[in-house]
Design an enzyme around this catalytic site. Sequence first.
Site, mmCIF file in Angstrom:
data_model
loop_
_atom_site.group_PDB
_atom_site.id
_atom_site.type_symbol
_atom_site.label_atom_id
_atom_site.label_comp_id
_atom_site.label_asym_id
_atom_site.label_seq_id
_atom_site.Cartn_x
_atom_site.Cartn_y
_atom_site.Cartn_z
ATOM 1 N N LYS A 27 0.832 -1.206 0.000
ATOM 2 C CA LYS A 27 0.000 0.000 0.000
ATOM 3 C C LYS A 27 0.864 1.254 0.000
ATOM 4 O O LYS A 27 0.634 2.172 -0.790
ATOM 5 C CB LYS A 27 -0.915 -0.044 1.239
ATOM 6 N N SER A 28 1.853 1.301 0.874
ATOM 7 C CA SER A 28 2.705 2.498 0.974
ATOM 8 C C SER A 28 3.400 2.771 -0.360
ATOM 9 O O SER A 28 3.480 3.924 -0.804
ATOM 10 C CB SER A 28 3.782 2.287 2.041
ATOM 11 N N ARG A 32 2.876 5.967 -3.259
ATOM 12 C CA ARG A 32 4.023 6.798 -3.659
ATOM 13 C C ARG A 32 4.282 6.711 -5.157
ATOM 14 O O ARG A 32 4.658 7.714 -5.789
ATOM 15 C CB ARG A 32 5.261 6.377 -2.864
ATOM 16 N N ARG A 128 -8.520 12.089 12.417
ATOM 17 C CA ARG A 128 -7.080 11.824 12.618
ATOM 18 C C ARG A 128 -6.249 13.113 12.594
ATOM 19 O O ARG A 128 -6.578 14.073 11.900
ATOM 20 C CB ARG A 128 -6.600 10.803 11.583
ATOM 21 N N ASP A 323 2.580 -1.111 12.017
ATOM 22 C CA ASP A 323 1.262 -1.532 11.520
ATOM 23 C C ASP A 323 0.934 -2.988 11.873
ATOM 24 O O ASP A 323 -0.174 -3.455 11.622
ATOM 25 C CB ASP A 323 1.188 -1.351 9.997
ATOM 26 N N ARG A 396 -7.027 -3.598 9.934
ATOM 27 C CA ARG A 396 -6.020 -4.476 10.555
ATOM 28 C C ARG A 396 -6.541 -5.129 11.842
ATOM 29 O O ARG A 396 -6.125 -6.225 12.193
ATOM 30 C CB ARG A 396 -4.727 -3.714 10.814
HETATM 31 C C1 S3P Z 1 2.775 4.854 6.333
HETATM 32 C C2 S3P Z 1 3.389 5.257 7.499
HETATM 33 C C3 S3P Z 1 2.962 4.829 8.847
HETATM 34 C C4 S3P Z 1 2.008 3.640 8.786
HETATM 35 C C5 S3P Z 1 0.969 3.809 7.723
HETATM 36 C C6 S3P Z 1 1.631 3.936 6.350
HETATM 37 C C7 S3P Z 1 3.286 5.349 5.046
HETATM 38 O O1 S3P Z 1 2.299 5.905 9.480
HETATM 39 O O2 S3P Z 1 1.406 3.431 10.042
HETATM 40 O O3 S3P Z 1 0.085 2.713 7.703
HETATM 41 O O4 S3P Z 1 2.952 4.776 3.995
HETATM 42 O O5 S3P Z 1 4.060 6.320 5.062
HETATM 43 P P1 S3P Z 1 3.115 7.053 10.265
HETATM 44 O O6 S3P Z 1 3.911 7.804 9.292
HETATM 45 O O7 S3P Z 1 2.064 7.902 10.906
HETATM 46 O O8 S3P Z 1 3.943 6.308 11.280
#
Ligand code: S3P
Length: 441
Positions: A27-28, A32, A128, A323, A396
């Site tokens: 996902k991350s 990007r 959030r 996570d 999750r």
């Molecule tokens: C993520 C960073 C994390 C993670 C989130 C995805 C990202 O959050 O918990 O699920 O893709 O950069 P934080 O940057 O708030 O730690």
Amino acid sequence: MRESGGARYRIRPGGSLKGTLTVPGDKSISHRALMLGALAEGDTHISGFLAGEDCLATARALQGLGVHIEGPRDTQVQVRGVGAHGLAAPRAPLDMGNAGTAMRLMMGLLAPQRFDSTLIGDESLMRRPMERVAVPLQMMGARIHTHQGRPPVEIRGTPHLRAIHYRLPVASAQVKSAILLAGLAASGRTHLTEPAPSRDHTERMLGAFGVQLSHEGRAIAMEGGQTLHGTRVAVPADFSSAAFFLVAGCLAADRPLTLVNVGVNPTRTGLIELLRRMGADIRLHPRAAPGGPHLEPVADIEVHRSALHGITVPEALIATSIDEFPVFFIAAACASGETLVRGALELRVKESDRLAAMAAGLDQLGVEHQLLPDGLWIRGAEALTGGTIDSCGDHRIAMAFAVAALRARAPIEIRDVANVATSFPGFVGTARAAGLDLEAL
Ligand code: S3P
């Protein structure tokens, strides 16, 4: 209906796992790849893209900013980059759905534009904290307004941002990435220092798009005004989705369970270290990343059934397993002895308050535990009772409690599971193929 199917899961107790599984793309990295592809000169071709609700929200937002995106078709996406100055004013607020990463990174991307924009999201995202991103961007000269620190986020485009030297107060890849995205359009050299290493996908991917970045320990520096060049991005399977099956394998693999082509970036794989410290037998078989620049380390992960024992989690491993705590707590609930996590305050501001949501679920399953301000203490149990779990709309939490059924005496029912589709479309099918007796109702 969302692909995860229905609003509830019912999982019959017990069962065993084996075989080879593929989980969806990271996902991350998918978020990007879309954003950097949009800002690049030329086309970007993404393979292995996660077609989950969160990344689709990012794709829709970029389309709302005039970026041409084709796909996802299977897992392929083509992004026609518009270059650093090519985004167009959106006609309406950009809806980031449940995706915190998308909203925070978009703040960095939108702050230096020549137009105004507003970011909104679903009920959970609207609660959030966004100030952690707004504050450093404001230091760069951005004009951003939140509502008591929360969305909607109103951005008045400010094309002349200044680079800053910033020490991140929390280890957050989202904050770091938002500053880097804004820093690309700022004058001068952006310097960042992290309190602990957070995931470094943005830095790696900026490199793949031709941006020069320097690292020294926990410090990063990047000159503004660099051009991104479209490229090919091969997204590996998401370690955070594989995590549910890593724990499931430890608890109930009859024969070894193998997860294929998983991203094993060391800033993400803290869970492997934690499970090994608990006694898990987990083996990594590195792979060459398929096609394109070797962006991220990838491996097949083999997990064997293991007798787990409780541990005290070192604070140094929290950021790299952030996570994975929901499913880690399930491992702790099924281990012998006590497990203690402290210093994990960040878990309270994820898609749900994950400390509270896990404590409430463990209560339902008869697991002795203590909810702490910044963590959780758990005494592992021989077997869990069944019960009804409220996932609090958190993907999750829902998937973690599905794994708990492997060690339960009675069925577990999990409410409010639609958001599993944000990160793991097809979870029901994969879980069933692995050996969980899971039904979507
Ligand atoms: C993520 C960073 C994390 C993670 C989130 C995805 C990202 O959050 O918990 O699920 O893709 O950069 P934080 O940057 O708030 O730690």
